[in-house]
Design a protein around this motif. Structure first.
Motif, PDB file in Angstrom:
ATOM      1  N   MET A  57       0.843  -1.178   0.000  1.00 26.02           N
ATOM      2  CA  MET A  57       0.000   0.000   0.000  1.00 26.02           C
ATOM      3  C   MET A  57       0.885   1.236   0.000  1.00 26.02           C
ATOM      4  O   MET A  57       1.821   1.342   0.769  1.00 26.02           O
ATOM      5  N   GLU A  58       0.560   2.149  -0.879  1.00 22.69           N
ATOM      6  CA  GLU A  58       1.281   3.414  -0.980  1.00 22.69           C
ATOM      7  C   GLU A  58       0.518   4.483  -0.193  1.00 22.69           C
ATOM      8  O   GLU A  58      -0.703   4.406  -0.051  1.00 22.69           O
ATOM      9  N   GLN A  59       1.248   5.460   0.305  1.00 27.23           N
ATOM     10  CA  GLN A  59       0.606   6.593   0.963  1.00 27.23           C
ATOM     11  C   GLN A  59       1.338   7.876   0.614  1.00 27.23           C
ATOM     12  O   GLN A  59       2.517   7.855   0.284  1.00 27.23           O
ATOM     13  N   ALA A  60       0.605   8.978   0.677  1.00 26.12           N
ATOM     14  CA  ALA A  60       1.179  10.291   0.401  1.00 26.12           C
ATOM     15  C   ALA A  60       0.490  11.312   1.292  1.00 26.12           C
ATOM     16  O   ALA A  60      -0.712  11.220   1.541  1.00 26.12           O
ATOM     17  N   LYS A  61       1.265  12.286   1.757  1.00 26.95           N
ATOM     18  CA  LYS A  61       0.730  13.354   2.602  1.00 26.95           C
ATOM     19  C   LYS A  61       0.765  14.656   1.827  1.00 26.95           C
ATOM     20  O   LYS A  61       1.663  14.900   1.039  1.00 26.95           O
ATOM     21  N   VAL A  62      -0.232  15.493   2.107  1.00 24.28           N
ATOM     22  CA  VAL A  62      -0.277  16.810   1.465  1.00 24.28           C
ATOM     23  C   VAL A  62      -1.001  17.783   2.388  1.00 24.28           C
ATOM     24  O   VAL A  62      -1.956  17.424   3.057  1.00 24.28           O
ATOM     25  N   GLU A  63      -0.489  19.011   2.413  1.00 26.06           N
ATOM     26  CA  GLU A  63      -1.157  20.081   3.154  1.00 26.06           C
ATOM     27  C   GLU A  63      -2.101  20.776   2.192  1.00 26.06           C
ATOM     28  O   GLU A  63      -1.692  21.215   1.115  1.00 26.06           O
ATOM     29  N   LEU A  64      -3.351  20.879   2.578  1.00 23.73           N
ATOM     30  CA  LEU A  64      -4.347  21.499   1.727  1.00 23.73           C
ATOM     31  C   LEU A  64      -4.063  22.993   1.585  1.00 23.73           C
ATOM     32  O   LEU A  64      -3.940  23.702   2.575  1.00 23.73           O
ATOM     33  N   ARG A  65      -3.976  23.454   0.350  1.00 24.23           N
ATOM     34  CA  ARG A  65      -3.634  24.854   0.068  1.00 24.23           C
ATOM     35  C   ARG A  65      -4.845  25.730  -0.220  1.00 24.23           C
ATOM     36  O   ARG A  65      -4.769  26.943  -0.071  1.00 24.23           O
ATOM     37  N   SER A  66      -5.936  25.124  -0.655  1.00 22.46           N
ATOM     38  CA  SER A  66      -7.103  25.891  -1.071  1.00 22.46           C
ATOM     39  C   SER A  66      -7.579  26.816   0.041  1.00 22.46           C
ATOM     40  O   SER A  66      -7.781  26.401   1.172  1.00 22.46           O
TER      41      SER A  66
END
Length: 90
Positions: free
Chosen positions: A1-10
């Motif tokens: 399983m792959e995972q990725a993190k991101v901070e929401l910019r909208s």
């Protein structure tokens, strides 16, 4: 399983137009993708209502999870989508 993190910019957080675009992009992947706040509940990334219910505001970090042959590249595309600074008229 792959995972990725991101901070929401909208500036508006994870709301209507962005959620619709995100869910449609996730559905095109043809394998299971989930999204959730860090250390929180995960929901189906193709469900507009479930993603809206996460109530994600600008600056909140979300984690995407995928299981599939193209999971890594699909997650990167979704991270790029969520990482955009969506303005009031987008």
């Amino acid at each position: 399983m792959e995972q990725a993190k991101v901070e929401l910019r909208s500036v508006h957080g994870l709301r209507r137009k962005l959620v619709a675009d995100f869910c449609m992009a996730a559905a095109k992947c043809r394998f299971p993708i989930t999204i959730g706040k860090r250390n929180g509940q995960r929901v189906d990334a193709t469900s507009i209502l479930d993603v809206l219910a996460l109530d994600v505001d600008q600056g909140t970090e979300v984690v995407l999870y995928a299981h599939g042959s193209r999971a890594k590249s699909a997650l990167q595309d979704l991270v790029n989508l969520l990482g955009r600074d969506v303005g009031a008229f987008d």
